[in-house]
Design a protein around this motif. Structure first.
Motif, PDB file in Angstrom:
ATOM      1  N   SER A  14      47.264  29.047  30.199  1.00  0.00           N
ATOM      2  CA  SER A  14      45.985  28.482  29.773  1.00  0.00           C
ATOM      3  C   SER A  14      44.821  29.347  30.251  1.00  0.00           C
ATOM      4  CB  SER A  14      45.815  27.065  30.334  1.00  0.00           C
ATOM      5  OG  SER A  14      45.784  27.092  31.760  1.00  0.00           O
ATOM      6  N   LEU A  15      43.674  29.196  29.583  1.00  0.00           N
ATOM      7  CA  LEU A  15      42.446  29.858  30.011  1.00  0.00           C
ATOM      8  C   LEU A  15      41.895  29.090  31.209  1.00  0.00           C
ATOM      9  CD1 LEU A  15      40.175  31.950  29.609  1.00  0.00           C
ATOM     10  CD2 LEU A  15      39.084  30.312  28.056  1.00  0.00           C
ATOM     11  N   TYR A  16      41.861  29.747  32.362  1.00  0.00           N
ATOM     12  CA  TYR A  16      41.477  29.053  33.599  1.00  0.00           C
ATOM     13  C   TYR A  16      40.021  29.326  33.990  1.00  0.00           C
ATOM     14  CZ  TYR A  16      41.823  27.299  38.394  1.00  0.00           C
ATOM     15  OH  TYR A  16      41.637  26.599  39.558  1.00  0.00           O
ATOM     16  N   VAL A  17      39.564  30.551  33.783  1.00  0.00           N
ATOM     17  CA  VAL A  17      38.192  30.929  34.131  1.00  0.00           C
ATOM     18  C   VAL A  17      37.649  31.820  33.028  1.00  0.00           C
ATOM     19  CG1 VAL A  17      36.705  32.171  35.759  1.00  0.00           C
ATOM     20  CG2 VAL A  17      38.645  30.844  36.625  1.00  0.00           C
ATOM     21  N   GLU A  18      36.389  31.630  32.663  1.00  0.00           N
ATOM     22  CA  GLU A  18      35.704  32.532  31.737  1.00  0.00           C
ATOM     23  C   GLU A  18      34.271  32.715  32.208  1.00  0.00           C
ATOM     24  OE1 GLU A  18      35.002  33.344  26.951  1.00  0.00           O
ATOM     25  OE2 GLU A  18      35.690  31.361  27.620  1.00  0.00           O
ATOM     26  N   ARG A  19      33.838  33.981  32.275  1.00  0.00           N
ATOM     27  CA  ARG A  19      32.481  34.292  32.707  1.00  0.00           C
ATOM     28  C   ARG A  19      31.926  35.390  31.800  1.00  0.00           C
ATOM     29  NH1 ARG A  19      33.561  30.411  35.193  1.00  0.00           N
ATOM     30  NH2 ARG A  19      33.409  30.022  37.444  1.00  0.00           N
ATOM     31  N   PRO A  20      30.661  35.289  31.406  1.00  0.00           N
ATOM     32  CA  PRO A  20      30.050  36.385  30.635  1.00  0.00           C
ATOM     33  C   PRO A  20      29.865  37.594  31.537  1.00  0.00           C
ATOM     34  CG  PRO A  20      28.391  34.751  31.244  1.00  0.00           C
ATOM     35  CD  PRO A  20      29.727  34.168  31.641  1.00  0.00           C
ATOM     36  N   TYR A  21      30.018  38.787  30.966  1.00  0.00           N
ATOM     37  CA  TYR A  21      29.770  39.990  31.748  1.00  0.00           C
ATOM     38  C   TYR A  21      28.298  40.079  32.120  1.00  0.00           C
ATOM     39  CZ  TYR A  21      34.467  41.683  30.761  1.00  0.00           C
ATOM     40  OH  TYR A  21      35.832  41.820  30.702  1.00  0.00           O
ATOM     41  N   THR A  22      28.036  40.605  33.307  1.00  0.00           N
ATOM     42  CA  THR A  22      26.662  40.740  33.781  1.00  0.00           C
ATOM     43  C   THR A  22      25.936  41.784  32.943  1.00  0.00           C
ATOM     44  OG1 THR A  22      27.438  40.265  36.035  1.00  0.00           O
ATOM     45  CG2 THR A  22      25.216  41.196  35.796  1.00  0.00           C
ATOM     46  N   PRO A  23      24.794  41.446  32.334  1.00  0.00           N
ATOM     47  CA  PRO A  23      24.041  42.426  31.530  1.00  0.00           C
ATOM     48  C   PRO A  23      23.594  43.617  32.375  1.00  0.00           C
ATOM     49  CG  PRO A  23      23.269  40.187  31.109  1.00  0.00           C
ATOM     50  CD  PRO A  23      24.183  40.101  32.297  1.00  0.00           C
ATOM     51  N   GLU A  24      23.463  44.768  31.727  1.00  0.00           N
ATOM     52  CA  GLU A  24      23.106  45.992  32.441  1.00  0.00           C
ATOM     53  C   GLU A  24      21.785  45.859  33.186  1.00  0.00           C
ATOM     54  OE1 GLU A  24      24.960  48.742  32.916  1.00  0.00           O
ATOM     55  OE2 GLU A  24      26.568  47.677  31.881  1.00  0.00           O
ATOM     56  N   ASN A  25      20.798  45.216  32.578  1.00  0.00           N
ATOM     57  CA  ASN A  25      19.500  45.035  33.255  1.00  0.00           C
ATOM     58  C   ASN A  25      19.651  44.205  34.521  1.00  0.00           C
ATOM     59  OD1 ASN A  25      18.194  46.547  31.321  1.00  0.00           O
ATOM     60  ND2 ASN A  25      17.440  44.775  30.162  1.00  0.00           N
ATOM     61  N   ASP A  26      20.513  43.197  34.463  1.00  0.00           N
ATOM     62  CA  ASP A  26      20.736  42.358  35.640  1.00  0.00           C
ATOM     63  C   ASP A  26      21.469  43.140  36.727  1.00  0.00           C
ATOM     64  OD1 ASP A  26      19.500  40.314  34.331  1.00  0.00           O
ATOM     65  OD2 ASP A  26      21.323  39.135  33.960  1.00  0.00           O
ATOM     66  N   ILE A  27      22.370  44.036  36.320  1.00  0.00           N
ATOM     67  CA  ILE A  27      23.066  44.862  37.305  1.00  0.00           C
ATOM     68  C   ILE A  27      22.068  45.758  38.036  1.00  0.00           C
ATOM     69  CG2 ILE A  27      24.683  46.781  37.588  1.00  0.00           C
ATOM     70  CD1 ILE A  27      26.379  45.549  35.384  1.00  0.00           C
ATOM     71  N   GLN A 184      26.710  40.209  46.903  1.00  0.00           N
ATOM     72  CA  GLN A 184      26.612  39.726  45.525  1.00  0.00           C
ATOM     73  C   GLN A 184      27.882  40.073  44.765  1.00  0.00           C
ATOM     74  OE1 GLN A 184      22.546  40.611  43.695  1.00  0.00           O
ATOM     75  NE2 GLN A 184      22.551  42.070  45.387  1.00  0.00           N
ATOM     76  N   ILE A 185      28.180  39.263  43.751  1.00  0.00           N
ATOM     77  CA  ILE A 185      29.335  39.545  42.904  1.00  0.00           C
ATOM     78  C   ILE A 185      28.863  39.881  41.499  1.00  0.00           C
ATOM     79  CG2 ILE A 185      29.687  37.088  42.354  1.00  0.00           C
ATOM     80  CD1 ILE A 185      32.731  37.777  42.240  1.00  0.00           C
ATOM     81  N   VAL A 186      29.473  40.908  40.926  1.00  0.00           N
ATOM     82  CA  VAL A 186      29.120  41.334  39.573  1.00  0.00           C
ATOM     83  C   VAL A 186      30.323  41.091  38.665  1.00  0.00           C
ATOM     84  CG1 VAL A 186      29.864  43.727  39.982  1.00  0.00           C
ATOM     85  CG2 VAL A 186      28.193  43.232  38.190  1.00  0.00           C
ATOM     86  N   VAL A 187      30.066  40.671  37.444  1.00  0.00           N
ATOM     87  CA  VAL A 187      31.118  40.507  36.442  1.00  0.00           C
ATOM     88  C   VAL A 187      31.052  41.739  35.559  1.00  0.00           C
ATOM     89  CG1 VAL A 187      32.133  38.966  34.722  1.00  0.00           C
ATOM     90  CG2 VAL A 187      30.654  38.030  36.515  1.00  0.00           C
ATOM     91  N   ALA A 188      31.987  42.663  35.771  1.00  0.00           N
ATOM     92  CA  ALA A 188      31.889  43.961  35.106  1.00  0.00           C
ATOM     93  C   ALA A 188      33.231  44.384  34.526  1.00  0.00           C
ATOM     94  CB  ALA A 188      31.415  45.022  36.108  1.00  0.00           C
ATOM     95  N   ASN A 189      33.176  45.026  33.359  1.00  0.00           N
ATOM     96  CA  ASN A 189      34.379  45.647  32.811  1.00  0.00           C
ATOM     97  C   ASN A 189      34.495  47.050  33.399  1.00  0.00           C
ATOM     98  OD1 ASN A 189      32.510  47.226  31.397  1.00  0.00           O
ATOM     99  ND2 ASN A 189      32.681  46.000  29.533  1.00  0.00           N
ATOM    100  N   HIS A 190      35.500  47.808  32.963  1.00  0.00           N
ATOM    101  CA  HIS A 190      35.727  49.129  33.553  1.00  0.00           C
ATOM    102  C   HIS A 190      34.549  50.074  33.314  1.00  0.00           C
ATOM    103  CE1 HIS A 190      39.623  47.789  34.525  1.00  0.00           C
ATOM    104  NE2 HIS A 190      40.194  47.957  33.338  1.00  0.00           N
ATOM    105  N   GLN A 191      33.956  50.000  32.136  1.00  0.00           N
ATOM    106  CA  GLN A 191      32.840  50.894  31.823  1.00  0.00           C
ATOM    107  C   GLN A 191      31.627  50.576  32.705  1.00  0.00           C
ATOM    108  OE1 GLN A 191      34.623  49.186  29.514  1.00  0.00           O
ATOM    109  NE2 GLN A 191      35.811  50.921  28.693  1.00  0.00           N
TER     110      GLN A 191
END
Length: 463
Positions: A14-27, A184-191
């Motif tokens: 099942s899908l347990y957690v979903e979070r939007p990736y942190t926008p570049e400006n917010d990073i 702080q925690i960032v939600v980031a993909n590999h790129q």
């Protein structure tokens, strides 16, 4: 590409957690805020940092019951063992806090008339920690708490499978009074992670994960002239000498091979046993493995949970099948583990004999509940086989002879050498690896060296 991070639970898919990736400006804003927070934090006395971080650890431990349940759903750790992750986190953190005053003290040099001279340990700035899913708290703490104690700020990118673990840490530390934006925690993909590494705001990267990912981290850091600490793969060996306590060695090596469903970088993946005790050792080893219970990690009776996903399980199944087809003998009957289903993440444990180093299962990291056992005639043969690997994280010998243990250990290429134990970590000792197991060091007084930089004070006091 998905616009959000998704955690699929290995318990039931099942899908347990979903979070939007942190926008570049917010990073960019996060990094700027971290630098500001670091500038204020490094001015605080070490004793004050220690007091605040001790409260942070207490706040984290207080969430133990919730953390144990979330671990089971995120990465399959049986609830029976989840509290150990919390305890390990706290042990490592408290040790690094306790030694900080001495470890971060100025380095004195011999007195010279007319001069005051010393070397100060300055925090590097902002540390980017990239944490793995298999031990999501105990690996992350290795860099996070020492980095903060040294006066740095920390940006954490946790694995997609265990992102909630990162949120839980930041939440606990914030509730305990850690200054804003320091952790702080960032939600980031590999790129996005690569772009963060390339930012001038980052001063050190601490990564735990696979060899290919480690190479990608190094590529991203090229030209930055910053430190990069890498804890990568393992194919950790054990050697059981003729004078070993056979029952003790077998029981503890089963735990070293099967704990966390074998998903440990320092887990036991290959065993070499002296021919004089080989049969007795294998018999006892198989008995212990057959006592495991494979099942849902939220079942309190489960001792062996699922692998992180079906693909990981199929990878291990392929290694086993190839070895058997090449002449290896499988000693565990998978039908004794009803939850085991081909194509699923639930995988029965396996013990292989009649193996050799032409088989992937003896040379390629398995990261699953399988181990190969080989017979050897001498210490020298065991040493040669232990060193026949691209990895070198930990290795162990099982013997009553400490002098022999040291003599053999001096010849084995490894970061940590154990006698009569395995798959363990002592925070007073340097955690490090050689070859493709990575480079750098965390924990112990030595671990503070990469999180600080030397700054020399050369003061002429007589004119």
């Amino acid at each position: 590409m998905s616009e959000s991070l998704k955690t699929i639970s290995p318990v039931d898919g099942s899908l347990y957690v979903e979070r939007p990736y942190t926008p570049e400006n917010d990073i960019e804003r996060m990094l700027a805020a971290a630098r500001t927070a670091h500038a204020e934090w490094k001015a605080r006395p070490i004793a004050e940092r220690a007091e605040i971080l001790t409260k942070c650890i207490d706040s984290f431990v207080a969430k133990k019951d919730l953390i144990v349940e979330e671990l089971a759903w995120q990465m399959g750790r049986p609830v029976k063992f989840g509290a150990g992750e919390v305890g390990g986190f706290a042990e490592r953190a408290r040790h690094m806090i306790s030694i900080a005053e001495d470890s971060l003290a100025d380095v004195t040099v011999p007195r010279k008339d007319g001069f005051t001279r010393y070397i100060k340990r300055e925090p590097v700035g902002v540390v980017f920690t990239i944490a793995p899913w298999n031990f999501p708290y105990m690996t992350a703490v290795n860099s996070i708490v020492p980095a903060l104690m040294a006066g740095n700020a920390v940006i954490l990118k946790h694995a997609a499978q265990t992102h909630l673990c990162g949120e839980r840490m930041v939440e606990a530390f914030t509730e305990a009074g850690l200054p804003k934006n320091l952790f702080q925690i960032v939600v980031a993909n590999h790129q996005s992670a690569a772009r963060i590494i390339q930012s001038d705001a980052i001063n050190y990267v601490c990564f735990t994960g696979s060899v290919p990912a480690g190479k990608a981290i190094e590529t991203a850091a090229v030209g930055r002239f910053i430190g990069v600490g890498l804890e990568l793969g393992g194919k950790d060996p054990a050697y059981v000498r003729t004078d070993a306590d056979v029952d003790y060695a077998a029981e503890n090596l089963v735990d070293g091979a099967m704990f966390n469903s074998g998903q440990s970088c320092c887990g036991i993946e290959r065993i070499y046993v002296h021919e004089d005790i080989y049969d007795r050792f294998v018999e006892r080893f198989v008995e212990v493995v057959n006592d495991y219970k494979l099942g849902s990690p939220v079942d309190p009776e489960t001792t062996l949970g699922p692998l992180v996903n079906a693909a990981a399980a199929e990878f291990v199944r392929a290694q086993i099948d190839e070895a058997v087809n090449a002449g290896a003998k499988a000693l565990i009957d998978p039908t004794k583990f009803p939850e085991n289903k081909k194509g699923s993440q639930y995988l029965a444990p396996q013990v292989l004999i009649d193996v050799d180093h032409s088989m992937r299962v003896m040379t390629e990291e398995s990261f699953g509940p399988v181990v190969g056992i080989m017979k050897v005639a001498t210490d020298e043969e065991a040493i040669k086989l232990m060193n026949d690997s691209e990895f070198g994280l930990t290795a162990s010998v099982w013997t009553r002879d400490e002098a022999a243990a040291v003599r053999i250990g001096d010849q084995v290429d490894t970061g940590t050498w154990f006698m009569n134990r395995c798959d363990a970590l002592d925070p007073a000792l340097a955690w490090t690896g050689v070859k493709n197991s990575g480079r750098g060091c965390t924990l112990s007084a030595v671990g503070y060296e990469s999180l600080t930089r030397p700054k020399s004070y050369h003061l002429k006091t007589s004119l």
